[in-house]
Write an enzyme that holds these catalytic residues in place. Structure first.
Site, PDB file in Angstrom:
ATOM      1  N   ARG A 284       2.537  14.626 -11.995  1.00 32.20           N
ATOM      2  CA  ARG A 284       1.528  13.649 -11.538  1.00 32.20           C
ATOM      3  C   ARG A 284       0.756  14.089 -10.296  1.00 32.20           C
ATOM      4  O   ARG A 284       1.023  15.114  -9.712  1.00 32.20           O
ATOM      5  CB  ARG A 284       2.219  12.319 -11.240  1.00 32.20           C
ATOM      6  CG  ARG A 284       3.344  12.400 -10.223  1.00 32.20           C
ATOM      7  CD  ARG A 284       3.950  11.008  -9.983  1.00 32.20           C
ATOM      8  NE  ARG A 284       5.112  11.068  -9.133  1.00 32.20           N
ATOM      9  CZ  ARG A 284       6.369  11.130  -9.574  1.00 32.20           C
ATOM     10  NH1 ARG A 284       6.617  11.129 -10.870  1.00 32.20           N
ATOM     11  NH2 ARG A 284       7.374  11.187  -8.717  1.00 32.20           N
TER      12      ARG A 284
ATOM     13  N   GLN B 188      -3.162   3.555  -3.304  1.00 29.95           N
ATOM     14  CA  GLN B 188      -2.247   2.906  -4.238  1.00 29.95           C
ATOM     15  C   GLN B 188      -1.964   1.507  -3.710  1.00 29.95           C
ATOM     16  O   GLN B 188      -1.596   1.325  -2.542  1.00 29.95           O
ATOM     17  CB  GLN B 188      -0.944   3.706  -4.327  1.00 29.95           C
ATOM     18  CG  GLN B 188      -1.109   5.074  -4.945  1.00 29.95           C
ATOM     19  CD  GLN B 188      -1.153   4.986  -6.461  1.00 29.95           C
ATOM     20  OE1 GLN B 188      -0.145   4.796  -7.111  1.00 29.95           O
ATOM     21  NE2 GLN B 188      -2.351   5.133  -7.023  1.00 29.95           N
TER      22      GLN B 188
ATOM     23  N   LEU C 217       0.870  -1.192   0.000  1.00 27.43           N
ATOM     24  CA  LEU C 217       0.000   0.000   0.000  1.00 27.43           C
ATOM     25  C   LEU C 217       0.894   1.225   0.000  1.00 27.43           C
ATOM     26  O   LEU C 217       1.918   1.248   0.676  1.00 27.43           O
ATOM     27  CB  LEU C 217      -0.869  -0.037   1.255  1.00 27.43           C
ATOM     28  CG  LEU C 217      -1.609   1.215   1.722  1.00 27.43           C
ATOM     29  CD1 LEU C 217      -2.859   0.813   2.506  1.00 27.43           C
ATOM     30  CD2 LEU C 217      -0.769   2.166   2.582  1.00 27.43           C
TER      31      LEU C 217
ATOM     32  N   ASP D 152       0.201   5.690  -1.289  1.00 27.04           N
ATOM     33  CA  ASP D 152      -0.614   6.891  -1.064  1.00 27.04           C
ATOM     34  C   ASP D 152      -2.126   6.644  -0.940  1.00 27.04           C
ATOM     35  O   ASP D 152      -2.696   5.932  -1.771  1.00 27.04           O
ATOM     36  CB  ASP D 152      -0.486   7.863  -2.256  1.00 27.04           C
ATOM     37  CG  ASP D 152       0.924   8.026  -2.735  1.00 27.04           C
ATOM     38  OD1 ASP D 152       1.846   7.509  -2.104  1.00 27.04           O
ATOM     39  OD2 ASP D 152       1.106   8.671  -3.789  1.00 27.04           O
TER      40      ASP D 152
HETATM   41  C1  FRU Z   1       4.121   9.028  -3.938  1.00 27.10           C
HETATM   42  C2  FRU Z   1       4.045   8.504  -5.374  1.00 27.10           C
HETATM   43  C3  FRU Z   1       3.199   9.416  -6.236  1.00 27.10           C
HETATM   44  C4  FRU Z   1       2.755   8.475  -7.323  1.00 27.10           C
HETATM   45  C5  FRU Z   1       2.542   7.199  -6.556  1.00 27.10           C
HETATM   46  C6  FRU Z   1       2.805   5.930  -7.311  1.00 27.10           C
HETATM   47  O1  FRU Z   1       4.361   8.023  -3.017  1.00 27.10           O
HETATM   48  O2  FRU Z   1       5.332   8.386  -5.912  1.00 27.10           O
HETATM   49  O3  FRU Z   1       3.857  10.563  -6.701  1.00 27.10           O
HETATM   50  O4  FRU Z   1       1.585   8.893  -7.953  1.00 27.10           O
HETATM   51  O5  FRU Z   1       3.403   7.257  -5.433  1.00 27.10           O
HETATM   52  O6  FRU Z   1       2.423   4.809  -6.591  1.00 27.10           O
END
Ligand code: FRU
Length: 483
Positions: free
Chosen positions: A157, A52, A34, A36
């Protein structure tokens, strides 16, 4: 999704769920990795939260959006993953983003991440919509932003979108070609066609000392009348007690000019003083509360005993934010009290140059509130997760000469070591509220003035709690609840 056999899946479940370090009341992945929190929103009364998620970890990397929902921010149910990489614009992951209510439809805005044939990064901002709040359909003309603007790299992003004065705004994290972190502001009438307005703030702009080569995961919001840019700069050097984690998380507070996109701001302030805190996301709920959830982890730090059991990381408890003295104060949401059982209370305990243990105050899953007051004392504190001989212990103490609160996890168990310190101005009173959950501890000092979020990996038998004072007497009121 990748298919795995029923036997393998049963074995995996047993391995993951047999791990003592699984948390009791924090969100964590059912298996895998896991990072963000994403898409935090209250929609038609229910809270939706995504994160994530890489189910294949530690073997392969494939980034999905996991999806949970709740009516009270405490009890969450798992839904099917909301976004899985399926299109050309997201072959290497559905990266972070946010959620909005677009005319009654729950809508996600996220970054499609691609590594092309040459191994180079491409990034695309995309949207997906749901009618039933569970199944999401990607927009047929995705991406809605397919080009990185001139002067910036493809580290572009983590769109955070909100509505202001009838228009949609997006804050997006990026990097200039000179490798300085920046947040850009975009505007749209329909979430589909976006125009760049300008730079909200950036490393090396407007007197900020060099503040990193990349800014990730921005949030731009109004809190108690102030505009706040909360983001995660990468590449900031440690400065005394500040910025000691591999990557940082903090905010600038000021006034946003929606016409130019510029934020007039003061100093950069670190949001959390613990060892693991990153990529938080905020949302305003239907009661008007500004809520925050963070990732209790740091990118590229994977030294944890849970990895061998095929899972890693968790989110923080949900916090409510306010501004006091030009500073963000964080406190657990009121609903956290739903978790309390078996209250134990001690009033006016005097600790005089000694160490004490109190009946019923121990454990590995609890909430503890301690209000300390003193006239003359050098140091006092709490020893958490101790074994009988104190070979293992996690220390939280205040030194009245240094005027610093200190979290020391040098003897906290497996993997993690180190000390984090933070100056606290208050002289004769200190309030500590902390939440222990097996392998995590979240500490709220002086009703949210400072927080420390950290992971620890003590033995399951290490459940003693001791209170101590050195060089004088301290008075403490204590409340403890099992969770
Ligand atoms: C931050 C990050 C974000 C990206 C995501 C990918 O932890 O690097 O910038 O969108 O994780 O998992």
């Amino acid at each position: 999704m990748t298919k795995i056999s029923i036997k393998t899946s049963r074995e995996l479940n047993e391995k993951v769920n047999g791990d003592y370090y699984r948390l009791k009341y924090h969100l964590m992945p059912s298996v895998g990795f896991l990072n963000d929190p994403n898409g935090f929103i209250q929609f038609n009364g229910e809270y939706h939260l995504f994160y994530q998620f890489n189910p294949l970890y530690p073997k392969d990397k494939m980034v999905y959006w996991a999806h949970v929902k709740s009516s009270d921010l405490i009890h969450w149910s798992m839904l099917s993953p909301a976004l899985c990489p399926s299109e050309w614009y997201e072959t290497h992951g559905c990266y972070s983003g946010s959620a909005v209510n677009n005319n009654g439809k729950l809508t996600l805005i996220y970054t499609g991440n691609v590594k092309n044939e040459l191994g180079k990064r491409e990034t695309y901002q995309c949207i997906a919509q749901s009618i039933d709040c569970e199944h999401f359909v990607k927009y047929k003309n995705n991406p809605v932003i397919s080009n990185v603007p001139k002067g910036y790299t493809t580290h572009f992003r983590d769109p955070k979108v909100w509505k202001y004065d009838g228009l949609w705004y997006m804050a997006i994290g990026t990097q200039t070609e000179k490798e300085e972190g920046v947040v850009l502001l975009y505007r749209s009438e329909d979430l589909l066609a976006w125009n760049k307005i300008g730079e909200v703030a950036g490393a090396n702009i407007n007197g900020l000392d060099y503040l990193g080569y990349m800014w990730e995961c921005p949030n731009l919001f109004n809190l108690d009348g102030k505009d706040i840019l909360l983001f995660c700069p990468q590449g900031v050097e440690p400065k005394g007690d500040l910025y000691n984690n591999r990557y940082q998380c903090g905010y600038l507070l000021g006034k946003l000019d929606y016409k130019t996109g510029k934020l007039a701001y003061g100093d950069f302030i670190e949001l959390d003083r613990g060892f693991e805190f990153y990529a938080p996301q905020v949302t305003q709920d239907e009661k008007g509360r500004l809520l925050l959830v963070g990732w209790m982890g740091i990118p590229e730090e994977e030294d944890s005993p849970t990895v061998k059991n095929n899972w890693l990381h968790c989110l923080t408890i949900i916090r409510e934010l306010h501004i006091k003295n030009n500073k963000i104060y964080q406190n657990p949401v009121e609903e956290i009290k739903l978790l309390r059982t078996n209250e134990t209370r001690y009033d006016n305990v005097l600790i005089n140059n000694e160490q004490i243990k109190l009946d019923n105050i121990y454990g590995d899953c609890f909430e503890l509130i301690c209000d300390f007051s003193w006239e003359n004392v050098l140091e006092f504190g709490i020893k958490l997760r101790c074994d009988d001989k104190e070979n293992e212990k996690t220390l939280l103490y205040y030194n009245t000469e240094e005027k610093k609160i200190i979290l020391d996890r040098c003897k906290s168990g497996l993997s993690k070591t180190g000390v984090r310190k933070c100056e606290i101005e208050k002289c004769k009173k200190l309030s500590i509220r902390l939440f222990m959950d097996k392998s995590s501890v979240e500490i709220f000092i002086n009703k949210g003035e400072e927080t420390f979020s950290s992971r620890i990996y003590p033995k399951k038998e290490s459940k003693n709690i001791f209170f101590y004072a050195k060089g004088g007497i301290v008075n403490v009121n204590i409340k403890h609840w099992n969770i």
